[in-house]
Motif scaffolding. Structure first.
Motif, PDB file in Angstrom:
ATOM      1  N   PRO A  94       0.804  -1.234   0.000  1.00  0.00           N
ATOM      2  CA  PRO A  94       0.000   0.000   0.000  1.00  0.00           C
ATOM      3  C   PRO A  94       0.836   1.283   0.000  1.00  0.00           C
ATOM      4  O   PRO A  94       0.481   2.257  -0.657  1.00  0.00           O
ATOM      5  CB  PRO A  94      -0.836  -0.113   1.281  1.00  0.00           C
ATOM      6  N   ASN A  99      -1.912   3.899  -7.126  1.00  0.00           N
ATOM      7  CA  ASN A  99      -3.314   3.468  -7.154  1.00  0.00           C
ATOM      8  C   ASN A  99      -4.112   4.213  -8.209  1.00  0.00           C
ATOM      9  O   ASN A  99      -3.963   5.425  -8.374  1.00  0.00           O
ATOM     10  CB  ASN A  99      -3.980   3.728  -5.799  1.00  0.00           C
ATOM     11  N   ALA A 117      -5.708  -0.764  -6.166  1.00  0.00           N
ATOM     12  CA  ALA A 117      -4.265  -0.948  -6.033  1.00  0.00           C
ATOM     13  C   ALA A 117      -3.770  -1.796  -7.212  1.00  0.00           C
ATOM     14  O   ALA A 117      -4.477  -2.694  -7.683  1.00  0.00           O
ATOM     15  CB  ALA A 117      -3.943  -1.637  -4.714  1.00  0.00           C
TER      16      ALA A 117
END
Length: 171
Positions: A94, A99, A117
């Protein structure tokens, strides 16, 4: 097989202006026609849109710090009407960014409605229209994706060329 599109030396078209930072290259001829036809059929099934057999495929490579700013790919004359993005990023975390964010209006004032993602072997498809605002957040490592573009029969590149030729020289 899609990962091989990024191996070796290739002529990449580099973009670094207007909030669109990445390297692109057309890989349409490297994608088997059977796969293209299957994807047209599946996108038709999912979206309900009539689609032509025409598919354009682009490999997209983003390096650390690159991003794509807020925009809408509203289909103009001859432009695609739907897109499928397949991600090829192993072990994506992350904090690495990159993204795809679908926005509720321009400038993302209300933030992302959907965040995708770029995980390995995942894909995301969406219909392009005047209100399909989206962006890609800055990436912290190389980000690889393959983008499949699809056309509506009433808005093909051939139609755009025919209209341009018809209007050429008119005042």
């Amino acid at each position: 097989d899609l990962e091989r599109l990024f191996e070796g030396e290739h002529p990449w078209q580099h973009r670094s202006k207007g909030g669109y930072e990445c390297a692109l290259r057309d890989v349409t001829t490297a994608i088997p026609h059977a796969l293209q036809a299957a994807l047209v059929a599946e996108l038709h099934r999912v979206t309900g849109l009539p689609l032509t057999p025409l598919v354009q495929v682009t490999a997209q490579l983003m390096t650390p710090g690159q991003y794509v700013g807020e925009h809408s790919d509203h289909p103009q004359l001859g432009y695609e009407c739907a897109r499928l993005i397949v991600y090829l990023n192993r072990d994506w975390q992350p904090e690495e960014g990159g993204n795809l964010e679908l926005l509720d209006g321009i400038d993302g004032i209300d933030g992302a409605v959907v965040t995708v993602a770029p995980h390995y072997n995942h894909g995301f498809a969406f219909v392009l229209h005047g209100a399909s605002f989206h962006r890609v957040t800055a990436t912290q490592r190389a980000r690889r994706s393959v983008v499949f573009n699809f056309w509506h029969p009433a808005n093909t590149p051939a139609l755009a060329d025919a209209i341009a030729a018809f209007l050429d020289g008119m005042h």
